[in-house]
Enzyme design. Structure first.
Site, PDB file in Angstrom:
ATOM      1  N   LYS A  83       0.823  -1.212   0.000  1.00  0.00           N
ATOM      2  CA  LYS A  83       0.000   0.000   0.000  1.00  0.00           C
ATOM      3  C   LYS A  83       0.858   1.264   0.000  1.00  0.00           C
ATOM      4  O   LYS A  83       0.575   2.218  -0.736  1.00  0.00           O
ATOM      5  CB  LYS A  83      -0.928   0.003   1.217  1.00  0.00           C
ATOM      6  CG  LYS A  83      -2.020  -1.048   1.112  1.00  0.00           C
ATOM      7  CD  LYS A  83      -2.888  -1.050   2.344  1.00  0.00           C
ATOM      8  CE  LYS A  83      -4.023  -2.044   2.172  1.00  0.00           C
ATOM      9  NZ  LYS A  83      -5.108  -1.834   3.114  1.00  0.00           N
ATOM     10  N   ASP A 100       5.456  -1.572  18.055  1.00  0.00           N
ATOM     11  CA  ASP A 100       6.255  -1.674  16.829  1.00  0.00           C
ATOM     12  C   ASP A 100       6.667  -3.103  16.480  1.00  0.00           C
ATOM     13  O   ASP A 100       7.723  -3.316  15.900  1.00  0.00           O
ATOM     14  CB  ASP A 100       7.484  -0.754  16.922  1.00  0.00           C
ATOM     15  CG  ASP A 100       8.437  -1.182  18.019  1.00  0.00           C
ATOM     16  OD1 ASP A 100       8.008  -1.926  18.925  1.00  0.00           O
ATOM     17  OD2 ASP A 100       9.621  -0.779  17.978  1.00  0.00           O
ATOM     18  N   SER A 140      14.282  -9.554  19.906  1.00  0.00           N
ATOM     19  CA  SER A 140      14.128  -8.113  20.195  1.00  0.00           C
ATOM     20  C   SER A 140      12.821  -7.839  20.934  1.00  0.00           C
ATOM     21  O   SER A 140      12.757  -6.936  21.774  1.00  0.00           O
ATOM     22  CB  SER A 140      14.111  -7.292  18.909  1.00  0.00           C
ATOM     23  OG  SER A 140      15.191  -7.613  18.112  1.00  0.00           O
ATOM     24  N   ARG A 160       4.194  10.564  17.161  1.00  0.00           N
ATOM     25  CA  ARG A 160       5.300  11.067  17.988  1.00  0.00           C
ATOM     26  C   ARG A 160       6.275  11.813  17.084  1.00  0.00           C
ATOM     27  O   ARG A 160       6.804  11.243  16.140  1.00  0.00           O
ATOM     28  CB  ARG A 160       6.002   9.912  18.713  1.00  0.00           C
ATOM     29  CG  ARG A 160       5.183   9.385  19.883  1.00  0.00           C
ATOM     30  CD  ARG A 160       6.041   8.535  20.807  1.00  0.00           C
ATOM     31  NE  ARG A 160       6.306   7.239  20.201  1.00  0.00           N
ATOM     32  CZ  ARG A 160       5.481   6.201  20.276  1.00  0.00           C
ATOM     33  NH1 ARG A 160       4.349   6.306  20.938  1.00  0.00           N
ATOM     34  NH2 ARG A 160       5.788   5.057  19.712  1.00  0.00           N
ATOM     35  N   LYS A 194      15.380  13.138  20.007  1.00  0.00           N
ATOM     36  CA  LYS A 194      15.710  12.380  21.215  1.00  0.00           C
ATOM     37  C   LYS A 194      17.113  12.763  21.695  1.00  0.00           C
ATOM     38  O   LYS A 194      17.912  13.287  20.919  1.00  0.00           O
ATOM     39  CB  LYS A 194      15.664  10.884  20.916  1.00  0.00           C
ATOM     40  CG  LYS A 194      14.247  10.354  20.838  1.00  0.00           C
ATOM     41  CD  LYS A 194      14.250   8.860  21.066  1.00  0.00           C
ATOM     42  CE  LYS A 194      12.881   8.352  21.368  1.00  0.00           C
ATOM     43  NZ  LYS A 194      12.898   6.939  21.755  1.00  0.00           N
ATOM     44  N   GLU A 195      17.405  12.465  22.952  1.00  0.00           N
ATOM     45  CA  GLU A 195      18.696  12.842  23.529  1.00  0.00           C
ATOM     46  C   GLU A 195      19.867  12.266  22.719  1.00  0.00           C
ATOM     47  O   GLU A 195      20.914  12.890  22.563  1.00  0.00           O
ATOM     48  CB  GLU A 195      18.747  12.350  24.968  1.00  0.00           C
ATOM     49  CG  GLU A 195      19.708  13.149  25.838  1.00  0.00           C
ATOM     50  CD  GLU A 195      20.090  12.368  27.064  1.00  0.00           C
ATOM     51  OE1 GLU A 195      19.230  11.647  27.594  1.00  0.00           O
ATOM     52  OE2 GLU A 195      21.273  12.480  27.461  1.00  0.00           O
ATOM     53  N   HIS A 236      22.043   2.590  15.243  1.00  0.00           N
ATOM     54  CA  HIS A 236      21.398   1.343  15.656  1.00  0.00           C
ATOM     55  C   HIS A 236      22.421   0.208  15.692  1.00  0.00           C
ATOM     56  O   HIS A 236      22.461  -0.574  16.640  1.00  0.00           O
ATOM     57  CB  HIS A 236      20.256   1.019  14.691  1.00  0.00           C
ATOM     58  CG  HIS A 236      19.352  -0.057  15.191  1.00  0.00           C
ATOM     59  ND1 HIS A 236      19.576  -1.371  14.926  1.00  0.00           N
ATOM     60  CD2 HIS A 236      18.230  -0.016  15.941  1.00  0.00           C
ATOM     61  CE1 HIS A 236      18.625  -2.096  15.501  1.00  0.00           C
ATOM     62  NE2 HIS A 236      17.798  -1.287  16.120  1.00  0.00           N
ATOM     63  N   VAL A 285       9.096  -7.379  10.544  1.00  0.00           N
ATOM     64  CA  VAL A 285       8.460  -7.804  11.794  1.00  0.00           C
ATOM     65  C   VAL A 285       9.596  -7.912  12.810  1.00  0.00           C
ATOM     66  O   VAL A 285      10.668  -8.442  12.496  1.00  0.00           O
ATOM     67  CB  VAL A 285       7.742  -9.163  11.618  1.00  0.00           C
ATOM     68  CG1 VAL A 285       7.207  -9.659  12.949  1.00  0.00           C
ATOM     69  CG2 VAL A 285       6.613  -9.023  10.614  1.00  0.00           C
ATOM     70  N   GLU A 336       3.820   0.437  13.663  1.00  0.00           N
ATOM     71  CA  GLU A 336       4.457   1.760  13.750  1.00  0.00           C
ATOM     72  C   GLU A 336       5.068   2.122  12.402  1.00  0.00           C
ATOM     73  O   GLU A 336       5.843   1.350  11.841  1.00  0.00           O
ATOM     74  CB  GLU A 336       5.545   1.766  14.827  1.00  0.00           C
ATOM     75  CG  GLU A 336       6.171   3.140  15.019  1.00  0.00           C
ATOM     76  CD  GLU A 336       7.203   3.161  16.133  1.00  0.00           C
ATOM     77  OE1 GLU A 336       6.870   3.597  17.243  1.00  0.00           O
ATOM     78  OE2 GLU A 336       8.350   2.732  15.887  1.00  0.00           O
TER      79      GLU A 336
END
Ligand code: 0O2
Length: 210
Positions: A22, A72, A51, A105, A112-113, A155, A46, A139
């Site tokens: 989509k 998420d 995790s 959000r 973010k910090e 990451h 996914v 998410e």
């Protein structure tokens, strides 16, 4: 146990596959119209079981509350060329009626910090199963190519250091985040020129029949 996770994750897998089609479809429609697409590319995944278990432990989420409390497990990413495109994409998502937005959000106005920037939209998406409709949370992270570059590198480092970065790496990552921010700003300033060049290039490819 394996069977249990397969069963639990099946609607999430289906949702990710459907949403990829989509959201990629949105890009294709801009292409057909021959106008600038605010969507550069789309990815989806996914969350791996390891995790999920890690995050559940860190955030004190009981395993029987994953569906409601882990937003998420199904994750989509939409990458944009320019910061302004993010707003356009969010507006397009708000107009859709195949899912409901439950939360947004904005880590772009409020980074973010760590230096992380991205816009997160949490949706409730209906999956059709052989046992009827099941609504799951997913998410969608919307970010520029520069934000994505930074987040991908951070990451992998996060994985290496288990979130406990040595001070020098932390400082360098913050500097890199600022550099990515400036790159986005500079690209926004020459957006018009870039788009003109891209349109000319695409006309040339069309003429060549590519
Ligand atoms: P993965 O491996 O991407 O699935 P929190 O734990 O409080 O940060 P929360 O409440 O789940 O997260 O919501 P949030 O922050 O809106 O979304 C979490 C996801 O955003 C993360 O998923 C990352 O994908 C991304 N994210 C958030 N903060 C950072 C960051 O500082 N650096 C990077 N690289 N990504 C970030 P997961 O589960 O952490 O990981």
């Amino acid at each position: 146990m394996v069977k249990h996770w397969d069963l639990f994750l099946a609607p999430y897998k289906q949702a990710v596959e459907e949403l990829k089609v989509k959201l990629k479809g949105m890009r294709a429609q801009f292409e057909i119209l021959g106008v600038h697409s605010p969507i550069e590319f789309v990815t989806g995944r996914v969350k791996p079981v390891a995790s999920i278990l890690d995050k559940a432990q860190k955030k004190n989420i009981p395993l029987d509350k994953l569906e409601e409390q882990m937003q998420d497990i199904a994750g989509l990413r939409m990458m944009c060329q320019f910061v302004d495109d993010i707003k356009t994409v969010v507006e397009l998502l708000r107009k859709r009626n195949d899912f409901e937005i439950v939360e947004e959000r904005d880590y772009i106005s409020q980074k973010k910090e760590s230096g992380y920037r991205s816009y997160h939209v949490v949706i409730r998406y209906p999956v059709q199963t052989i046992c009827g409709e099941k609504k799951i949370l997913a998410e969608i992270q919307i970010r520029t190519l520069a934000m994505n570059f930074w987040a991908t590198i951070e990451h992998s480092l996060n994985y290496k250091y288990s979130g406990r970065f040595p001070e020098d790496i932390k400082v360098r990552l913050q500097r890199a985040a600022e550099a990515a921010y400036r790159l986005d700003e500079e690209m926004s300033k020459i957006r018009f020129e870039i788009q003109e060049a891209q349109a000319a290039f695409s006309r040339k490819q069309d003429a060549k029949g590519e």
